[in-house]
Design a protein around this motif. Structure first.
Motif, PDB file in Angstrom:
ATOM      1  N   LEU A 141      46.688  34.882  45.300  1.00 46.05           N
ATOM      2  CA  LEU A 141      45.538  35.525  45.326  1.00 46.05           C
ATOM      3  C   LEU A 141      45.273  36.230  46.758  1.00 46.05           C
ATOM      4  O   LEU A 141      44.408  37.327  46.865  1.00 46.05           O
ATOM      5  N   SER A 142      45.691  35.745  47.830  1.00 45.93           N
ATOM      6  CA  SER A 142      45.403  36.204  49.386  1.00 45.93           C
ATOM      7  C   SER A 142      45.705  37.516  49.484  1.00 45.93           C
ATOM      8  O   SER A 142      45.037  38.227  50.407  1.00 45.93           O
ATOM      9  N   VAL A 143      46.751  38.116  48.594  1.00 47.77           N
ATOM     10  CA  VAL A 143      47.134  39.626  48.741  1.00 47.77           C
ATOM     11  C   VAL A 143      46.122  40.472  48.186  1.00 47.77           C
ATOM     12  O   VAL A 143      46.117  41.762  48.565  1.00 47.77           O
ATOM     13  N   VAL A 144      45.431  39.913  47.267  1.00 44.50           N
ATOM     14  CA  VAL A 144      44.268  40.896  46.597  1.00 44.50           C
ATOM     15  C   VAL A 144      42.959  40.431  46.867  1.00 44.50           C
ATOM     16  O   VAL A 144      42.131  41.273  46.862  1.00 44.50           O
ATOM     17  N   SER A 145      42.565  39.289  47.626  1.00 39.13           N
ATOM     18  CA  SER A 145      41.209  38.689  48.118  1.00 39.13           C
ATOM     19  C   SER A 145      41.534  38.143  49.563  1.00 39.13           C
ATOM     20  O   SER A 145      41.242  37.235  49.841  1.00 39.13           O
ATOM     21  N   PRO A 168      42.310  29.563  37.909  1.00 35.52           N
ATOM     22  CA  PRO A 168      43.459  30.367  37.012  1.00 35.52           C
ATOM     23  C   PRO A 168      44.282  31.186  38.379  1.00 35.52           C
ATOM     24  O   PRO A 168      45.497  31.757  37.951  1.00 35.52           O
ATOM     25  N   TYR A 169      44.150  30.799  39.544  1.00 34.17           N
ATOM     26  CA  TYR A 169      44.685  31.437  40.456  1.00 34.17           C
ATOM     27  C   TYR A 169      45.682  30.691  41.225  1.00 34.17           C
ATOM     28  O   TYR A 169      46.468  31.099  41.999  1.00 34.17           O
ATOM     29  N   ARG A 170      45.813  29.277  41.063  1.00 41.91           N
ATOM     30  CA  ARG A 170      46.668  28.315  41.536  1.00 41.91           C
ATOM     31  C   ARG A 170      46.946  27.046  40.783  1.00 41.91           C
ATOM     32  O   ARG A 170      46.321  26.863  39.776  1.00 41.91           O
ATOM     33  N   LYS A 225      43.000  40.298  36.981  1.00 42.33           N
ATOM     34  CA  LYS A 225      42.020  41.502  36.687  1.00 42.33           C
ATOM     35  C   LYS A 225      41.358  41.471  35.411  1.00 42.33           C
ATOM     36  O   LYS A 225      40.202  41.715  35.240  1.00 42.33           O
ATOM     37  N   ASN A 226      42.364  41.187  34.156  1.00 43.70           N
ATOM     38  CA  ASN A 226      41.782  41.328  32.920  1.00 43.70           C
ATOM     39  C   ASN A 226      41.680  39.809  32.523  1.00 43.70           C
ATOM     40  O   ASN A 226      41.151  39.736  31.238  1.00 43.70           O
ATOM     41  N   TYR A 239      36.856  31.978  36.687  1.00 42.52           N
ATOM     42  CA  TYR A 239      37.324  33.087  37.679  1.00 42.52           C
ATOM     43  C   TYR A 239      36.049  33.434  38.567  1.00 42.52           C
ATOM     44  O   TYR A 239      35.195  34.389  38.589  1.00 42.52           O
ATOM     45  N   ASN A 240      35.964  32.456  39.572  1.00 46.84           N
ATOM     46  CA  ASN A 240      34.766  32.326  40.464  1.00 46.84           C
ATOM     47  C   ASN A 240      34.836  33.255  41.709  1.00 46.84           C
ATOM     48  O   ASN A 240      34.154  33.264  42.704  1.00 46.84           O
TER      49      ASN A 240
END
Length: 335
Positions: free
Chosen positions: A81-85, A180-182, A331-332, A315-316
């Protein structure tokens, strides 16, 4: 001793707190509850719901409780996620770490143990050894390595002992499974329990080693007092064999009796294909042993998720860079 554990509601921090309490220490800790569950915290912990970035409050806690040892486990451990947030992730890795290190040193702690990440090594040939030249490729890994450098600099200046632990992919009960990210194993098991097809990035042949949390706790605990560990970077985790994500999915499916097919999506941006470490050093210094096989880790993780209950994925965290490179899974919201 008086021990302070950041991220004490999180996966690693809560298990470490249990170990320290069982060994007779007084445990204090903080957490902002972004990446953990409040019911993870052992009842004996003196808990403060404070963000690590709040230097003033963290400094007050260290002063109030006369802390001997700091374990800095808190992290927004979102490598992908760090590349988009990147703003969110790096603020809660680098700045949060500097805040906690500063408070600890200001209040004369004896030793700081920093839980870093394999992301520090980045895109170099595995197995990674502690004397490898790090080449982190994403903001998360870069922030972890930068935090390490600040820690070493400040501890050298102020004559404080330090240890940098580099755990492999840790798995097991108490890990946040609705994220959902890790946490790939927990996501796979949770999806299967929800009767949903697991999602795999790329071809699924990424190679990893997974480390059961109980096996990590013993060397982490020993880092608190072991003289040889002082001023050392130490990998923790199994290195006897790697497993691909495809193989992990198959093992989870076999255990749960799941017959659905995996859904393959585009590679995650900047994901390192093969990532695993050598653990020769931790075996030599801290008598590390792998006692739990991957099949048992899957069993224990599934048992925990079943007991705690199926949840919607949370998705917080906001996506900060939304373009064609941003994974559609996030994203979706289709994890």
């Amino acid at each position: 001793m008086n021990i302070f554990i950041t991220g004490v509601a999180g996966f690693l921090g809560s298990h470490l707190a249990e170990e320290c309490i069982n060994k007779g220490h007084k445990v204090y800790g903080n957490d902002n509850l972004i990446g953990g569950y409040k019911d993870n915290i052992p009842k004996e912990v003196n808990f403060s719901n404070i963000d690590c970035n709040n230097f003033e409050k963290i400094n007050e806690l260290f002063n109030q409780y006369n802390i001997d040892v700091l374990y800095h486990c808190a992290a927004t451990a979102y490598e992908g996620l760090s590349v988009v947030s990147p703003n969110f992730v790096t603020k809660n890795i680098f700045q949060a770490s500097v805040s906690v290190f500063s408070a600890a040193i200001n209040n004369k702690v004896k030793r700081i143990i920093f839980c870093s990440s394999m992301a520090r090594y980045g895109d170099i040939d595995p197995p990674y050894t502690e004397d490898s030249d790090p080449n982190p490729v994403d903001p998360y890994g870069i922030a972890k390595l930068a935090a390490e450098k600040v820690l070493i600099s400040l501890c050298k200046l102020n004559q404080v002992e330090w240890v940098i632990a580099v755990p492999h992919n840790i798995v097991g009960p108490k890990q946040k499974y609705d994220d959902p990210y890790r946490n790939v194993m927990s996501i796979i098991i949770h999806k299967m329990l929800k009767k949903e097809n697991p999602i795999i990035y790329g071809d699924g042949n990424q190679k990893r080693c997974f480390s059961f949390v109980k096996d990590c706790i013993s060397p982490l605990y020993k880092m608190m007092t072991n003289l040889e560990a002082n001023n050392q970077i130490i990998n923790i985790g199994p290195d006897e064999g790697t497993i691909t994500i495809n193989e992990l999915v198959d093992l989870c499916a076999n255990h749960l009796g799941y017959n659905g097919k995996s859904i393959y999506v585009k590679d995650r941006p900047l994901e390192v294909k093969n990532s695993f470490c050598s653990s020769d050093k931790v075996r030599r210094l801290l008598d590390y042993k792998t006692t739990t096989k991957i099949e048992k880790a899957i069993e224990e993780t599934a048992k925990y998720i079943k007991k705690k209950g199926i949840k919607d994925f949370d998705y917080n965290i906001n996506i900060e860079i939304d373009n064609s490179l941003t994974p559609k899974t996030w994203k979706n919201k289709i994890i």
